[in-house]
Write an enzyme that holds these catalytic residues in place. Structure first.
Site, mmCIF file in Angstrom:
data_model
loop_
_atom_site.group_PDB
_atom_site.id
_atom_site.type_symbol
_atom_site.label_atom_id
_atom_site.label_comp_id
_atom_site.label_asym_id
_atom_site.label_seq_id
_atom_site.Cartn_x
_atom_site.Cartn_y
_atom_site.Cartn_z
ATOM 1 N N HIS A 13 0.529 -1.171 -0.043
ATOM 2 C CA HIS A 13 -0.009 0.072 0.170
ATOM 3 C C HIS A 13 0.798 1.206 -0.171
ATOM 4 O O HIS A 13 0.588 2.197 -0.627
ATOM 5 C CB HIS A 13 -0.931 -0.060 1.163
ATOM 6 C CG HIS A 13 -1.727 -1.118 1.102
ATOM 7 N ND1 HIS A 13 -1.540 -2.098 1.862
ATOM 8 C CD2 HIS A 13 -3.120 -1.360 0.432
ATOM 9 C CE1 HIS A 13 -2.457 -3.122 1.568
ATOM 10 N NE2 HIS A 13 -3.529 -2.574 0.988
ATOM 11 N N GLU A 86 2.548 -1.556 7.850
ATOM 12 C CA GLU A 86 3.503 -1.491 6.853
ATOM 13 C C GLU A 86 4.768 -0.818 7.361
ATOM 14 O O GLU A 86 5.781 -1.105 7.377
ATOM 15 C CB GLU A 86 2.993 -0.793 5.340
ATOM 16 C CG GLU A 86 1.834 -1.812 4.945
ATOM 17 C CD GLU A 86 1.734 -1.509 3.585
ATOM 18 O OE1 GLU A 86 2.488 -0.590 2.664
ATOM 19 O OE2 GLU A 86 0.724 -2.349 2.929
ATOM 20 N N ARG A 174 -22.638 17.368 12.886
ATOM 21 C CA ARG A 174 -22.583 18.698 12.000
ATOM 22 C C ARG A 174 -24.058 18.790 11.127
ATOM 23 O O ARG A 174 -24.312 17.819 10.640
ATOM 24 C CB ARG A 174 -21.488 18.874 10.953
ATOM 25 C CG ARG A 174 -20.079 19.264 11.798
ATOM 26 C CD ARG A 174 -19.147 19.132 10.769
ATOM 27 N NE ARG A 174 -17.762 19.167 11.434
ATOM 28 C CZ ARG A 174 -17.237 20.471 11.632
ATOM 29 N NH1 ARG A 174 -17.872 21.518 11.073
ATOM 30 N NH2 ARG A 174 -15.773 20.349 11.996
ATOM 31 N N ARG A 229 -15.777 25.149 17.320
ATOM 32 C CA ARG A 229 -17.214 24.444 17.257
ATOM 33 C C ARG A 229 -17.999 25.295 18.172
ATOM 34 O O ARG A 229 -19.617 25.473 17.912
ATOM 35 C CB ARG A 229 -17.402 23.181 17.465
ATOM 36 C CG ARG A 229 -16.804 22.230 16.407
ATOM 37 C CD ARG A 229 -17.287 22.195 14.987
ATOM 38 N NE ARG A 229 -18.762 21.767 15.059
ATOM 39 C CZ ARG A 229 -18.981 20.484 15.217
ATOM 40 N NH1 ARG A 229 -18.152 19.751 15.128
ATOM 41 N NH2 ARG A 229 -20.411 20.338 15.246
#
Length: 270
Positions: A13, A86, A174, A229
């Site tokens: 990957h 990995e 949200r 927020r």
């Protein structure tokens, strides 16, 4: 028994081999591939491009003559598992997430940094590695290196527990998504998390912390606040974003120097 890669084995990957990372034991893992080059060059102006495959763009820097990887993971927990699995097979031992976040506390302001000690496991990927009762906690030595570095640099910071979600919109309560609806079980969740003292929403910590704990690796996280927020759902303007990025770059470089020196001395140093 740990499953390390062979000397010439290429990871499927990330596109990396042990030779390509030159014995690096530390990795900075931002989500955004576009952040990698700048972060690597802030550590070392002579940092080198290594590879780019799928979500995983990798550069190699030198800090105190020690190799340090900077590799993007993409967004969300599933992508983090590929990166950690990995890189661990290639010999990386310490992972520091470096990114951006949205605060949910009044005293965590735009441009500040947040150093997370743990995360609420609202993700899905970490459940493949440990039951939900298993805590997602950062490595304390690495957290303290980041804390001390931030204090020395005069960077405003707060330590606390993040909430890791797989969804940027309903998962973080949200309402400005295309559909505009949040499931009833998540309605009011932001206020609940704020009330119990959680500091910020993000999308990778829970997976990173859980996976590294299970695999006997070290992990921590430092993020710049680009949304507050308690004031607004909007992401901060570009100048605030740049300030946050400059600050977490400075902190993580100082922290790496501390950790590398400590490792070479064989014990804790101030």
């Amino acid at each position: 028994m740990k499953n390390y890669a062979g000397p010439a084995e290429i990871m499927y990957h990330t596109g990396l081999s042990a030779g390509m990372i030159r014995g690096a034991k530390y990795a900075l893992v931002p989500g955004d591939p576009g952040r990698v080059e700048g972060l690597a060059k802030s550590l070392d102006e002579n940092a080198l491009f290594v590879a780019s495959h799928r979500d995983y763009t990798t550069w190699l820097a030198q800090v105190e003559n020690a190799p340090v990887l900077v590799m993007s993971t993409g967004m969300g927990g599933p992508c983090v598992t590929f990166a950690v699995e990995e890189l661990a097979r290639l010999g990386v031992e310490t992972f520091i997430r470096v990114g951006t976040t949205g605060s949910i506390q009044d005293d965590l302001n735009l441009g500040d940094v947040v150093i997370n000690t743990a995360s609420v496991r609202m993700d899905g990927a970490s459940r493949a590695y440990a039951p939900i009762e298993f805590p997602a906690v950062a490595d304390m030595d690495t957290v303290l290196a980041l804390r001390d570095a931030a204090a020395e640099a005069g960077v405003p910071f707060k330590m606390g527990i993040s909430i890791s979600t797989d969804s940027f919109w309903p998962g973080q309560e949200r309402y400005d998504s295309f559909g505009g609806y949040v499931l009833k079980r998540l309605q009011g969740s932001l206020e609940d998390f704020r009330h119990i003292g959680c500091t910020n929403y993000e999308m990778e910590n829970a997976t990173l912390f859980t996976l590294c704990s299970v695999l006997d690796l070290k992990a921590a996280s430092i993020c710049g606040v680009v949304a507050k927020r308690t004031d607004s759902e909007s992401v901060a303007p570009h100048d605030i974003y740049e300030k946050a990025e400059q600050r977490f770059r400075e902190v993580v470089k100082r922290a790496l120097k501390k950790m590398i020196a400590r490792s070479r001395s064989g014990g804790n140093i101030s």
